[in-house]
Design an enzyme around this catalytic site. Sequence first.
Site, PDB file in Angstrom:
ATOM      1  CE  LYS A 222      19.426  55.644  21.373  1.00  0.00           C
ATOM      2  NZ  LYS A 222      20.559  55.523  22.313  1.00  0.00           N
ATOM      3  NE  ARG A 256      24.503  51.458  17.580  1.00  0.00           N
ATOM      4  CZ  ARG A 256      23.197  51.192  17.592  1.00  0.00           C
ATOM      5  NH1 ARG A 256      22.337  52.157  17.894  1.00  0.00           N
ATOM      6  NH2 ARG A 256      22.756  49.982  17.313  1.00  0.00           N
TER       7      ARG A 256
END
Length: 282
Positions: A222, A256
């Site tokens: 991210k 995750r």
Amino acid sequence: MWQLFSRGKSHNFKHPAIMGILNVTPDSFSDGGRYNQIDNALRHVETMLSDGADFIDIGGCSTRPNNAIATETEERERVIPILKAVRKRFPDTLLSIDTFRKSVAEACIDEGADLINDISGGLFDAEMLPFIGRNHIPYILMHCVGTPETMHQYALGGDIHQTVLDFFRRQCEALEAYGPQQVILDPGIGFGKSLEANYQLLSDLNRYRHKGLPILIGISRKSLINKVLCTSPQEADNGTTVLNTLALLNGADILRVHDVKKACEAVALVHTFCIFAPNSQP
């Protein structure tokens, strides 16, 4: 140790669990278009399971910034065939569906999914929490603000821990009105938060851990990594491992990730560190 009950089976997690990401969209920020064909998806799931994944999270609607949101029909057509194929090939694997739409969640549960991973925490579809609550479906509740189109325009700061905790309390109370639930909390790192807030959320997970529920951290590739290192998502696996390690040391229960093998290595090393340095345990 925490447990998850699904379809008559109990799953016990003595160590932090790994959720492998299976994007079946053409436009995901990291691996769009690579796994939206059934054969490719099955090969990728097999690799992730072999590398140590405890869950597979299937998503058919990309919510990356400045991206057109897939329609309900598009999302169904992407997810259902691959869900069926994965369930048939890997009947005992825990399968999560990444969706904020109740209709998609219901269709996927009917096809054998075990969990629903809702990035909106019940905000984007008013029917989601009643559906989850009445049916007592395991549910990943993520903190979010805005709408699918506007959520990335926010940059929340301030006492972000209290903001996230208050959200978890409200949404869990709405679910608990239907009886006991199985909820996993996700602070929504990278969704509508400033860079400072994203890093704060990694620093003290227990400040927003509602009722001792397990916490999932999703930081794989991210922007909180790429903004600091000036990398692209495809270059961010090392940064992902560093931040996953910090998350584990601060008490994360689930990671995750795109790269399951690297995440499992982080779990093993942090576990060993905590054995030999017990005062460092989260």
